[in-house]
Structures are given as structure tokens and as C-alpha cells.
Design a protein around this motif. Structure first.
Motif, PDB file in Angstrom:
ATOM      1  N   ASP A  31      28.734   6.520  89.154  1.00 47.40           N
ATOM      2  CA  ASP A  31      27.570   6.882  89.957  1.00 47.40           C
ATOM      3  C   ASP A  31      26.401   7.107  89.017  1.00 47.40           C
ATOM      4  O   ASP A  31      26.599   7.301  87.814  1.00 47.40           O
ATOM      5  CB  ASP A  31      27.829   8.124  90.808  1.00 47.40           C
ATOM      6  N   ARG A  32      25.192   7.092  89.564  1.00 43.47           N
ATOM      7  CA  ARG A  32      24.021   7.327  88.726  1.00 43.47           C
ATOM      8  C   ARG A  32      23.920   8.780  88.273  1.00 43.47           C
ATOM      9  O   ARG A  32      23.333   9.081  87.251  1.00 43.47           O
ATOM     10  CB  ARG A  32      22.743   6.928  89.475  1.00 43.47           C
ATOM     11  N   VAL A  33      24.491   9.687  89.069  1.00 46.73           N
ATOM     12  CA  VAL A  33      24.483  11.104  88.717  1.00 46.73           C
ATOM     13  C   VAL A  33      25.863  11.689  88.954  1.00 46.73           C
ATOM     14  O   VAL A  33      26.591  11.248  89.840  1.00 46.73           O
ATOM     15  CB  VAL A  33      23.443  11.890  89.536  1.00 46.73           C
ATOM     16  N   ILE A  51      25.124  -0.634  89.251  1.00 43.96           N
ATOM     17  CA  ILE A  51      25.931  -1.721  89.818  1.00 43.96           C
ATOM     18  C   ILE A  51      25.335  -3.097  89.530  1.00 43.96           C
ATOM     19  O   ILE A  51      26.012  -4.111  89.722  1.00 43.96           O
ATOM     20  CB  ILE A  51      26.136  -1.561  91.336  1.00 43.96           C
ATOM     21  N   PHE A  52      24.089  -3.145  89.056  1.00 42.38           N
ATOM     22  CA  PHE A  52      23.478  -4.422  88.706  1.00 42.38           C
ATOM     23  C   PHE A  52      23.546  -4.702  87.205  1.00 42.38           C
ATOM     24  O   PHE A  52      23.039  -5.728  86.743  1.00 42.38           O
ATOM     25  CB  PHE A  52      22.022  -4.461  89.182  1.00 42.38           C
ATOM     26  N   ASP A  53      24.172  -3.803  86.460  1.00 46.91           N
ATOM     27  CA  ASP A  53      24.342  -3.979  85.012  1.00 46.91           C
ATOM     28  C   ASP A  53      25.744  -4.541  84.767  1.00 46.91           C
ATOM     29  O   ASP A  53      26.724  -3.792  84.695  1.00 46.91           O
ATOM     30  CB  ASP A  53      24.155  -2.642  84.295  1.00 46.91           C
ATOM     31  N   ASP A  55      27.356  -5.927  82.200  1.00 43.99           N
ATOM     32  CA  ASP A  55      28.101  -5.521  81.011  1.00 43.99           C
ATOM     33  C   ASP A  55      28.608  -4.088  81.127  1.00 43.99           C
ATOM     34  O   ASP A  55      29.737  -3.783  80.717  1.00 43.99           O
ATOM     35  CB  ASP A  55      27.228  -5.670  79.762  1.00 43.99           C
ATOM     36  N   ALA A  56      27.767  -3.201  81.679  1.00 42.05           N
ATOM     37  CA  ALA A  56      28.172  -1.800  81.827  1.00 42.05           C
ATOM     38  C   ALA A  56      29.344  -1.675  82.794  1.00 42.05           C
ATOM     39  O   ALA A  56      30.272  -0.879  82.567  1.00 42.05           O
ATOM     40  CB  ALA A  56      26.996  -0.949  82.304  1.00 42.05           C
ATOM     41  N   LEU A  57      29.318  -2.465  83.869  1.00 43.48           N
ATOM     42  CA  LEU A  57      30.419  -2.416  84.834  1.00 43.48           C
ATOM     43  C   LEU A  57      31.702  -2.984  84.243  1.00 43.48           C
ATOM     44  O   LEU A  57      32.792  -2.428  84.442  1.00 43.48           O
ATOM     45  CB  LEU A  57      30.048  -3.180  86.101  1.00 43.48           C
ATOM     46  N   VAL A  58      31.605  -4.093  83.540  1.00 40.24           N
ATOM     47  CA  VAL A  58      32.797  -4.675  82.907  1.00 40.24           C
ATOM     48  C   VAL A  58      33.431  -3.666  81.964  1.00 40.24           C
ATOM     49  O   VAL A  58      34.659  -3.509  81.929  1.00 40.24           O
ATOM     50  CB  VAL A  58      32.441  -5.984  82.170  1.00 40.24           C
ATOM     51  N   GLN A  89      23.495  -8.136  97.163  1.00 39.77           N
ATOM     52  CA  GLN A  89      23.621  -8.480  95.746  1.00 39.77           C
ATOM     53  C   GLN A  89      24.446  -7.434  94.990  1.00 39.77           C
ATOM     54  O   GLN A  89      25.124  -7.765  94.017  1.00 39.77           O
ATOM     55  CB  GLN A  89      22.236  -8.619  95.128  1.00 39.77           C
ATOM     56  N   GLY A  90      24.370  -6.183  95.439  1.00 39.55           N
ATOM     57  CA  GLY A  90      25.155  -5.138  94.792  1.00 39.55           C
ATOM     58  C   GLY A  90      26.646  -5.373  94.918  1.00 39.55           C
ATOM     59  O   GLY A  90      27.422  -5.104  93.990  1.00 39.55           O
ATOM     60  N   VAL A  91      27.075  -5.878  96.085  1.00 44.20           N
ATOM     61  CA  VAL A  91      28.487  -6.212  96.284  1.00 44.20           C
ATOM     62  C   VAL A  91      28.885  -7.357  95.360  1.00 44.20           C
ATOM     63  O   VAL A  91      29.930  -7.304  94.686  1.00 44.20           O
ATOM     64  CB  VAL A  91      28.751  -6.591  97.757  1.00 44.20           C
ATOM     65  N   ALA A  92      28.050  -8.396  95.319  1.00 41.90           N
ATOM     66  CA  ALA A  92      28.351  -9.551  94.476  1.00 41.90           C
ATOM     67  C   ALA A  92      28.424  -9.166  93.008  1.00 41.90           C
ATOM     68  O   ALA A  92      29.334  -9.582  92.282  1.00 41.90           O
ATOM     69  CB  ALA A  92      27.289 -10.633  94.685  1.00 41.90           C
ATOM     70  N   SER A  93      27.470  -8.350  92.553  1.00 44.76           N
ATOM     71  CA  SER A  93      27.432  -7.930  91.156  1.00 44.76           C
ATOM     72  C   SER A  93      28.679  -7.151  90.764  1.00 44.76           C
ATOM     73  O   SER A  93      29.294  -7.403  89.718  1.00 44.76           O
ATOM     74  CB  SER A  93      26.181  -7.077  90.918  1.00 44.76           C
ATOM     75  N   THR A  94      29.076  -6.206  91.613  1.00 44.96           N
ATOM     76  CA  THR A  94      30.262  -5.386  91.315  1.00 44.96           C
ATOM     77  C   THR A  94      31.530  -6.227  91.344  1.00 44.96           C
ATOM     78  O   THR A  94      32.416  -6.080  90.498  1.00 44.96           O
ATOM     79  CB  THR A  94      30.364  -4.234  92.328  1.00 44.96           C
ATOM     80  N   ALA A  95      31.614  -7.130  92.321  1.00 43.45           N
ATOM     81  CA  ALA A  95      32.800  -7.989  92.431  1.00 43.45           C
ATOM     82  C   ALA A  95      32.908  -8.928  91.231  1.00 43.45           C
ATOM     83  O   ALA A  95      34.012  -9.145  90.703  1.00 43.45           O
ATOM     84  CB  ALA A  95      32.750  -8.785  93.729  1.00 43.45           C
ATOM     85  N   ARG A  96      31.797  -9.488  90.786  1.00 44.78           N
ATOM     86  CA  ARG A  96      31.810 -10.386  89.621  1.00 44.78           C
ATOM     87  C   ARG A  96      32.265  -9.639  88.366  1.00 44.78           C
ATOM     88  O   ARG A  96      33.013 -10.173  87.538  1.00 44.78           O
ATOM     89  CB  ARG A  96      30.424 -10.971  89.404  1.00 44.78           C
ATOM     90  N   ALA A  97      31.805  -8.399  88.234  1.00 50.14           N
ATOM     91  CA  ALA A  97      32.210  -7.601  87.076  1.00 50.14           C
ATOM     92  C   ALA A  97      33.703  -7.283  87.129  1.00 50.14           C
ATOM     93  O   ALA A  97      34.396  -7.303  86.101  1.00 50.14           O
ATOM     94  CB  ALA A  97      31.394  -6.306  87.021  1.00 50.14           C
ATOM     95  N   ALA A  98      34.217  -7.003  88.321  1.00 45.64           N
ATOM     96  CA  ALA A  98      35.649  -6.729  88.467  1.00 45.64           C
ATOM     97  C   ALA A  98      36.477  -7.954  88.105  1.00 45.64           C
ATOM     98  O   ALA A  98      37.519  -7.849  87.439  1.00 45.64           O
ATOM     99  CB  ALA A  98      35.947  -6.282  89.901  1.00 45.64           C
ATOM    100  N   LEU A  99      36.016  -9.128  88.533  1.00 47.88           N
ATOM    101  CA  LEU A  99      36.723 -10.365  88.202  1.00 47.88           C
ATOM    102  C   LEU A  99      36.718 -10.599  86.699  1.00 47.88           C
ATOM    103  O   LEU A  99      37.749 -10.958  86.107  1.00 47.88           O
ATOM    104  CB  LEU A  99      36.068 -11.543  88.935  1.00 47.88           C
ATOM    105  N   ALA A 100      35.565 -10.380  86.063  1.00 48.13           N
ATOM    106  CA  ALA A 100      35.452 -10.581  84.615  1.00 48.13           C
ATOM    107  C   ALA A 100      36.315  -9.596  83.839  1.00 48.13           C
ATOM    108  O   ALA A 100      36.827  -9.928  82.757  1.00 48.13           O
ATOM    109  CB  ALA A 100      33.993 -10.441  84.186  1.00 48.13           C
TER     110      ALA A 100
END
Length: 344
Positions: A31-33, A51-53, A55-58, A89-100
Motif C-alpha cells: 500500500d502507499r501508506v 501498482i504502476f511501478d 519493477d517495484a511490484l516484481v 490499467q492498474g489491474v493490467a500492471s499488477t497482473a503483468r508484474a505477477a506473471l513476470a
């Protein structure tokens, strides 16, 4: 098992983290906080990742077995660019990071609003029409669009499942949510009247349990509606007021009267930065769909608790957390005489 929760400091997130800790998991809370209340379990590690970062999510998902994606922006507005971006886009970004990151399973918490609730037969199930109509509020359209973004990542190899809660209420809530806030006001005797109308409400703790059941038993790419009971909001407010020995709402305002007032009141509400008085808020009550949760019952083993239990527990929580002033609950048995028989 090591799991991750995005939006962990929110209403559903707080209860999901509690459920996961109780189940014995180590939790990466994203979370942000960090919350100022509770959730300081030794099993919980807080991470302030965007959630749009990517590298940070990976990095946050490193070694994680299951990701629960809860981040969303709820609004009753017709248009909101930020809500659209976060919910799609937030869903897509998080899902892509999970896949990576090589995550084994991804659980997306969507909403009943991704389904078109204004059905001819008045019943919503997983096969119902989706929220594609441009006239629908941005939240409805964005939740459906977010699911479509997730399906693109599923097609690329992500093992993901989608859950669709109905109206979420109950403890624990340090916020408060819209529904819990209205019920708190009623329990304090501050609601002389309310609009008529029913809505399917589900205990937030049952949503948390349903998400974990979906992680364990859900089929890849499938939706699961997580509902509770069809609740008359006016009677629920009378129930919590009676439980606290406070003034109960006297009568329910017919929805047909609000349909006359809203076109005038909505622009005024927007001037003050509020979206509470809107066509969307009234339309949800007018639709009053019966939500069929048989798929979640049979495939996941999902079983929501009675609304009377949730209302009693909510009032007790609000009192214990000092969000109720001097109001104190009496016996929970008061609910049995004032709550309507559930529909559906």
C-alpha cells in the motif's frame, strides 16, 4: 506460504490480511501508506509500492505464491479519469508484474458492478450481461474493463481467478465505508428518514474468506459472485438504532420522489465535491437485483453469515473502537424482531 495483498490498508485489505495471518501465511502488505491501526503482526511486511511501478511490484512479489489484487477507486461519478486508470490499467500492471515474478496464482477482487444489474429478470449470476453500456457510471464500466485487461494476461499464462463482491459492510472498518458510515449514523440516532430499497450486502469478513477460497479452489479465468443477503437498508438502520436504544428512522422515502429530486440535487452535490447524491446511487437501489451465489457455494465452499450477525458485530466494533460516542449496544437479540426476511 508467502502471499501478497495490494491495497492492504483498505477496508477489504485489512480483513483479508487478518484472515491470511489467521490461516498461517506470511503476508507482503502493499500500500502507499502503512495503517495507523492494527495489522502489526510479525507475519506481515509492509511495502509502499506503486501498482504502476512494474519493477517495484516484481521485487515485492519475489518468492510470493499468491497475489490478491484489491486496489480500486470507488466512485459514483459518471466520468473520472483517475478511477478509470486505476481500475483498468492498474489491474493490467499488477497482473503483468505477477506473471513476470513467477507468481503461482492471482486473485482479482472485482465487483458486482462489473455485471449489468439492470436485468430483465432481476437476477444476476456469472452468466449475466456485463457493464458495457456507456450510460453506466465509470465505476461499473471500469470494473468490467479491468477484468478484460486481466484476461489478456491470463491468455499469456497467468493463473488468475476473479471474485465479484456485492455491497460490502461490517467490521473491521477504521474508515468508514459509505454503508458502514450510514449505519453508524443510524445507530447514533441521527437518521430520521432514509430511502426505500433493497441491496445485496455481504460481510467484509466473508469476502476475505471467499477470496482465499477462490485462491484455493477457483478455476482459472472464472468469475465468482460473493454475495450475502438481500437487505432492506431502511430496516437495517432501524435495527442498529434499536440495538443501541436510539431514535429509529421513522419512514422510508419512496424512490420515485428521489428520481424527481436527483436531477436538481446532483449538480449541487458536485459543486461541493460529493458524489453521494447521484443518479448512480439511486439507480443501484432501483435495480435491486437478486444475486445468485450458487456457483461460489458449490465450487468454492463459500457460505456467508446472516445479516443480523454482521449488524450486531458492526455495532460492537464501532463501540469498541470509539467510533460511536456514548451509544452502546444492547442485546443482539433485538435484531430478530426488526430485520426483514432475506430475499434470494
Amino acid at each position: 506460504m508467502k502471499v501478497a495483498v495490494t491495497g492492504a490498508a483498505g477496508f477489504v485489505g485489512t480483513n483479508l490480511v487478518n484472515q491470511l495471518v489467521a490461516d498461517g501465511h506470511d503476508v507482503v502488505a502493499i500500500d502507499r501508506v502503512s495503517p495507523a491501526h492494527g495489522l502489526d503482526h510479525p507475519q506481515v511486511t509492509w511495502t509502499a509500492a506503486d501498482i504502476f511501478d512494474h519493477d517495484a511490484l516484481v521485487a515485492a512479489f519475489d518468492g510470493v505464491d499468491t497475489v490478491y489484487h484489491l486496489v480500486a477507486m470507488i466512485t459514483l461519478k459518471q466520468q473520472d479519469e483517475l478511477a478509470w486508470r486505476v481500475n483498468t490499467q492498474g489491474v493490467a500492471s499488477t497482473a503483468r508484474a505477477a506473471l513476470a515474478a513467477g507468481v503461482r496464482r492471482f486473485v482479482h477482487c472485482s465487483s458486482i458492478h462489473s455485471f449489468d444489474q439492470y436485468t430483465d429478470n432481476g437476477i444476476v449470476d456469472e452468466n449475466s450481461a456485463r457493464s458495457e453500456n456507456p450510460a453506466l457510471p465509470v465505476y461499473d464500466r471500469s470494473k468490467w474493463a479491468g477484468e478484460q485487461e486481466l484476461r489478456k494476461v491470463i491468455a499469456d499464462g497467468l493463473d488468475a481467478v476473479i471474485c465479484n463482491p456485492t455491497g460490502v459492510y461490517g467490521p473491521v472498518d477504521h474508515g468508514l465505508s459509505r454503508i458502514n458510515g450510514m449505519l453508524r449514523d443510524a445507530a447514533q440516532g441521527r437518521v430520521p428518514l432514509f430511502v426505500e430499497g433493497n441491496f445485496d450486502l455481504v460481510d467484509v469478513r466473508d469476502v476475505a474468506k471467499g477470496l482465499t477460497l477462490a485462491a484455493a479452489h477457483g478455476a482459472t479465468g472464472e468469475n465468482y459472485l460473493l454475495g450475502g443477503e438481500q437487505v432492506c437498508l431502511f430496516e437495517a438502520m432501524r435495527a442498529v438504532a434499536e440495538l443501541c436504544g436510539r431514535f429509529r428512522p421513522l419512514f422510508a422515502v419512496p424512490l420515485r420522489l428521489l428520481n424527481v429530486v436527483v436531477p436538481i440535487a446532483e449538480p449541487i452535490s458536485h459543486l461541493f465535491g460529493s458524489d453521494l447524491v447521484s443518479r448512480a446511487s439511486i439507480a443501484a437501489l432501483v435495480a435491486q437485483p437478486v444475486v445468485d451465489i450458487s456457483k461460489a457455494r458449490t465450487q468454492l465452499g463459500y457460505e456467508p453469515r446472516p445479516s443480523a450477525d454482521t449488524l450486531a458485530d458492526l455495532v460492537s466494533f464501532l463501540c469498541d473502537s470509539k467510533q460511536m460516542g456514548s451509544a452502546r449496544p444492547r442485546s443482539g437479540r433485538a435484531f430478530e424482531s426488526v430485520l426483514p426476511t432475506p430475499v434470494g
